[in-house]
Structures are given as structure tokens and as C-alpha cells.
Scaffold this active site. Structure first.
Site, PDB file in Angstrom:
ATOM      1  CG  PHE A   1      -1.990   0.981   1.233  1.00  0.00           C
ATOM      2  CD1 PHE A   1      -3.242   0.647   0.745  1.00  0.00           C
ATOM      3  CD2 PHE A   1      -1.791   2.264   1.713  1.00  0.00           C
ATOM      4  CE1 PHE A   1      -4.268   1.572   0.733  1.00  0.00           C
ATOM      5  CE2 PHE A   1      -2.818   3.199   1.702  1.00  0.00           C
ATOM      6  CZ  PHE A   1      -4.055   2.852   1.209  1.00  0.00           C
TER       7      PHE A   1
ATOM      8  CG  ASP B   1       0.113  -2.462   6.976  1.00  0.00           C
ATOM      9  OD1 ASP B   1      -0.999  -2.820   7.421  1.00  0.00           O
ATOM     10  OD2 ASP B   1       0.276  -1.390   6.364  1.00  0.00           O
TER      11      ASP B   1
ATOM     12  NE  ARG C   1      -9.732  -2.917  -2.373  1.00  0.00           N
ATOM     13  CZ  ARG C   1      -9.239  -2.352  -1.262  1.00  0.00           C
ATOM     14  NH1 ARG C   1      -8.111  -2.789  -0.754  1.00  0.00           N
ATOM     15  NH2 ARG C   1      -9.866  -1.356  -0.677  1.00  0.00           N
TER      16      ARG C   1
ATOM     17  CE1 TYR D   1      -9.211   2.741   6.843  1.00  0.00           C
ATOM     18  CE2 TYR D   1      -8.183   3.838   8.703  1.00  0.00           C
ATOM     19  CZ  TYR D   1      -8.132   3.420   7.388  1.00  0.00           C
ATOM     20  OH  TYR D   1      -7.025   3.677   6.630  1.00  0.00           O
ATOM     21  CE  LYS D   2      -7.901  -0.193   5.055  1.00  0.00           C
ATOM     22  NZ  LYS D   2      -6.454  -0.206   4.859  1.00  0.00           N
TER      23      LYS D   2
HETATM   24  C1  LIG Z   1      -5.720   1.019   4.654  1.00  0.00           C
HETATM   25  C2  LIG Z   1      -4.257   0.824   4.730  1.00  0.00           C
HETATM   26  C3  LIG Z   1      -3.433   1.809   5.283  1.00  0.00           C
HETATM   27  C4  LIG Z   1      -4.050   3.110   5.713  1.00  0.00           C
HETATM   28  O1  LIG Z   1      -3.210   3.944   6.404  1.00  0.00           O
HETATM   29  P1  LIG Z   1      -3.836   5.212   7.139  1.00  0.00           P
HETATM   30  O2  LIG Z   1      -2.675   5.884   7.714  1.00  0.00           O
HETATM   31  O3  LIG Z   1      -4.808   4.681   8.158  1.00  0.00           O
HETATM   32  O4  LIG Z   1      -4.577   6.021   6.137  1.00  0.00           O
HETATM   33  C5  LIG Z   1      -2.086   1.531   5.400  1.00  0.00           C
HETATM   34  N1  LIG Z   1      -1.560   0.356   4.958  1.00  0.00           N
HETATM   35  C6  LIG Z   1      -2.339  -0.589   4.398  1.00  0.00           C
HETATM   36  C7  LIG Z   1      -1.747  -1.871   3.939  1.00  0.00           C
HETATM   37  C8  LIG Z   1      -3.694  -0.371   4.258  1.00  0.00           C
HETATM   38  O5  LIG Z   1      -4.453  -1.287   3.683  1.00  0.00           O
END
Ligand SMILES: *Cc1c(COP(=O)(O)O)cnc(C)c1O
Length: 414
Positions: free
Chosen positions: A128, A200, A373, A225-226
């Protein structure tokens, strides 16, 4: 014999589903099939009342007294200890605070401080992007680091590991493809090379069982939040193994991470334990919403959740294959051992097809350049939803309705 891919069989599976009662805990709109809980989890019914209590009672009546009386000051640790069982962490190893991006900065700089003399960070180029950006930012601030990337053409971690590698940062479940790393095996390989492992867990927590203690992991971050349904922008979590806690430091030395924040002394001294990863005053309204969803997660049977998740994604993949043939290309692995809780389909007009799906009430999302997705959240997604979603997708592709110009209009968030 009934056709295992019929709608009637899907409905029967819902009736026999041991998790079927959980759906009533969520305030889902009628006529929506929600397959985007891997981006923003659905709203638990109890959340509004819990947030109202924090606003009207703790804030409105308690005022500043609530920092003590309502446990506000300890919320990062209190909620951390409730996230801990979901990732196989022990008490005092997790705090809930800030965003995943910020928390990655903190654990990465902490880890690099533990490996003086080593000057390489390894990560996956398909991570990401915020993870890549934060790694780039942290290492350029510290100076003297080299980044090495796993890529689709160089997928072997062993080729990148040597005595220069200080830390490896990987996402357990890939946000694009849903492919999952072997947490234990990768952690072991990285540590055998003398490096520290940072996971992560954004697409793992609440989606697949995770046991950081069994894996012997060093550090981890993730968002709530997911799959955890903590609400838009809910605070993230940060894990550091107990053996590292009193040794590591991180440069975002704010007062909530100080040993004695209310002594108001001029010099920073890190708090003992996990608290040294805290920075400044947290958003209590976000904590209240997360607390409500953790009231649910405290009781979720993870083994049953994983079984249903795999059954849902199996059914989706089977239906896609049977009904759509080669109109789309699934990129999510068939093998259960390496599949998270989402399925991604490649289509050259993924954006338009997804906008058409959303207009028909089937909500997923797209990831550039060409992936649709679909997230499967077993607490509220039913087998019949899987069937209906593929039915709508089949109709859209067969009739080509996605070609209507309105579906090509680009929005800010995809
Ligand atoms: C959703 C997600 C993030 C989001 O990071 P934020 O700092 O909360 O916006 C980071 N890494 C991964 C792999 C994600 O899927």
C-alpha cells in the site's frame, strides 16, 4: 441433487450459518450488498449510542474531569489490550492511537535504532503506497539508508536479505490481490538474517486469525476502520513485542509518551513500556466508536469467522468462474493458505464496471489500474449476497451497461 451454485443452496447455507445472528448487529442500508468492509467497515448498531454517551455525558457533563473519571487518558492502552487478542499479542504490547501511516513511522524508526550499523530496509514495491511513502520519508530523514524492494519479477525475500538489512516491512494480506504471506515463516527468515520484522495488519485484523506471539514478530501496525468497523478515520493500532519495549525509542517524542506527562518537565523521558509510542492528545470520539465495535469483537469466534470467510470467497470465485468465464481474471489465490478475506477481479474497464455495480447496489471498490476489489466480512455478508452480487455483475457484463457515459465519471475516492 441441487446445484451447489444455485441461489437456493446459498439461501440454505445462510440458514445453517453459525454466524447468521451477527448481521443484526449492523445498521446496513436496505437493498445494498456491501462488499467493501475491507475499506470502511459497516456501522454497528450500538455505535451511535456509545458515541452519544461520550459526547453528552463524558464531555457534556463530565467535562475535563472525564480524562480521569471516564478513563480517557488510558484509552490508548485500554483499547490496545482489547485489540491484542485479535492479533495474538499480550497485555501491554498494543496501543491504539494515530493513523497506520504514523504508527509505521514510529515502529520503523524504533526498529532501525535497534540495528545500528545496518543500513538497508526491505519492503514490497506492491505495498500500500502510504507504507512506501512513510518508509521513504523516515529513512531519508535519518539519512544513509538504502531501500530494497521485492517486485513481481524479484519475488524472493532470500535474495534481498543479508547482513546489511536492518528491518523488513511487509503487509500480511496484500490490499490489491488478497494474497497472504506466511507470517511465521517470513518472520523467522527475516530474524535469522538478523533483521527486525514489521508487519502491516490492515487487511488481516478481523479478517484472518493472526498470532504475533507465536510468530515471534517484532513490530506491527494496522487500522481499525476496515474489518474492525471502528468508523471512518478510526485510530490505528501499534504492536511492539514485550522484549523490545523498554529498549526502543522513537523520535515523535510527544507528551503522551513521556514518563510523567503531568510533571511538565522540559526534557523528554520516554514512558516505560508501550506508552512511549504515544504522541499527543487522542480523539476521544473516535475511541468511543471503536469501543462499541470492540464490544462485538470481544465475542467473535475467529475460527468460525475464518471458515465462513473462506466459504464466501470460494463461492464467489466458483460463481465467477462458472458464470463469467474469461470476461474477468481473478487475481486472488485459490489456495486457502495464502488467501485473505477479499477477492479481486481484473477487468480493463474495472472503474466503469464498478460504478455500474455500485449504482445497482453492489458496493465494492477499484484499485488502479484494473482491479475490482470485493471484501467479504463474515459478520454481515451472506451467501445469498455473494450469489446476488455475481448475478448483477454477470448482467452488467453481458448487457454492457457499464459503457454508459455516467459510469466513466471519475470521483476523488475510488
Ligand atoms: C488502509 C491501509 C493503510 C491506511 O493507512 P492510514 O494511515 O490509516 O490512512 C495503510 N496500509 C495498508 C496496507 C492499508 O491497507
Amino acid at each position: 441433487m441441487s446445484d451447489p451454485l444455485s441461489r437456493a443452496v446459498a439461501v440454505a447455507r445462510d440458514r445453517a450459518d453459525p454466524l447468521r445472528e451477527w448481521r443484526a448487529e449492523f445498521a446496513l442500508p436496505q437493498e445494498v450488498i456491501y462488499l467493501d468492509g475491507n475499506s470502511l467497515g459497516a456501522l454497528p448498531r450500538r455505535t451511535a449510542e456509545r458515541v452519544r454517551r461520550t459526547i453528552e455525558e463524558e464531555w457534556g457533563q463530565g467535562l475535563v474531569r472525564s480524562w480521569n473519571d471516564a478513563g480517557w487518558f488510558d484509552q490508548p492502552r485500554t483499547l490496545g489490550d482489547r485489540v491484542a487478542p485479535l492479533i495474538g499479542a499480550g497485555p501491554g504490547e498494543v496501543v491504539v492511537c494515530d493513523s497506520t501511516s504514523l504508527n509505521l513511522f514510529k515502529v520503523l524508526t524504533a526498529a532501525l535504532g535497534q540495528r545500528p550499523g545496518r543500513d538497508v530496509v526491505v519492503t514490497d514495491l506492491d505495498s500500500f503506497p502510504t507504507d512506501l511513502y512513510m518508509i521513504q520519508g523516515a529513512t531519508s530523514l535519518l539519512g544513509g539508508y538504502e531501500l530494497r524492494y521485492l517486485t513481481s519479477t524479484a519475488p524472493d525475500l532470500d535474495d534481498l536479505l543479508d547482513e546489511r538489512v536492518a528491518a523488513v516491512v511487509l503487509t500480511h494480506v496484500d490490499y490489491r490481490t488478497g494474497e497472504m504471506y506466511d507470517l511465521d515463516a517470513v518472520t523467522r527468515r527475516v530474524q535469522e538474517a538478523g533483521a527486525l520484522m514489521i508487519w502491516d495488519l490492515c487487511h488481516s485484523v478481523g479478517a484472518v486469525p493472526v498470532d504475533l506471539t507465536a510468530a515471534g514478530a517484532d513490530f506491527a501496525v494496522g487500522c481499525t476502520y476496515k474489518y474492525l468497523n471502528g468508523g471512518p478515520g478510526a485510530p490505528a493500532f501499534l504492536y511492539a513485542a514485550e522484549r523490545h519495549l523498554d529498549r526502543v525509542t522513537q523520535p515523535l517524542s510527544g507528551w503522551h509518551g513521556h514518563a510523567a506527562p503531568f510533571a511538565f518537565t522540559p526534557d523528554y523521558e520516554p514512558a516505560p513500556g508501550i506508552s512511549r509510542f504515544l504522541v499527543g492528545s487522542p480523539g476521544l470520539l473516535g475511541y468511543a466508536a471503536l469501543e462499541a465495535s470492540l464490544d462485538l469483537w470481544d465475542r467473535v469466534p475467529m475460527a468460525e469467522l475464518r471458515t465462513k470467510s473462506l466459504a464466501l470467497t470460494d463461492l464467489f470465485l466458483d460463481l465467477v468462474q462458472a458464470r463469467l468465464g474469461d470476461q474477468v481474471e481473478p487475481v486472488t489465490p485459490r489456495d486457502h493458505a495464502v488467501r485473505g478475506s477479499q477477492v479481486s477481479l481484473r477487468h480493463p474497464h474495472s472503474y466503469e464496471v464498478m460504478q455500474n455495480l455500485i449504482a445497482r447496489g453492489v458496493i465494492g471498490d477499484v484499485r488502479a489500474p484494473d482491479l475490482m476489489r470485493f471484501g467479504f466480512t463474515p459478520l454481515y455478508v451472506r451467501f445469498q449476497d455473494v450469489w446476488d452480487a455475481v448475478d448483477v455483475l454477470d448482467d452488467i457484463l453481458t448487457r454492457g451497461t457499464w459503457r454508459e457515459p455516467r459510469f466513466a465519471v471519475r470521483r476523488q475516492v475510488t
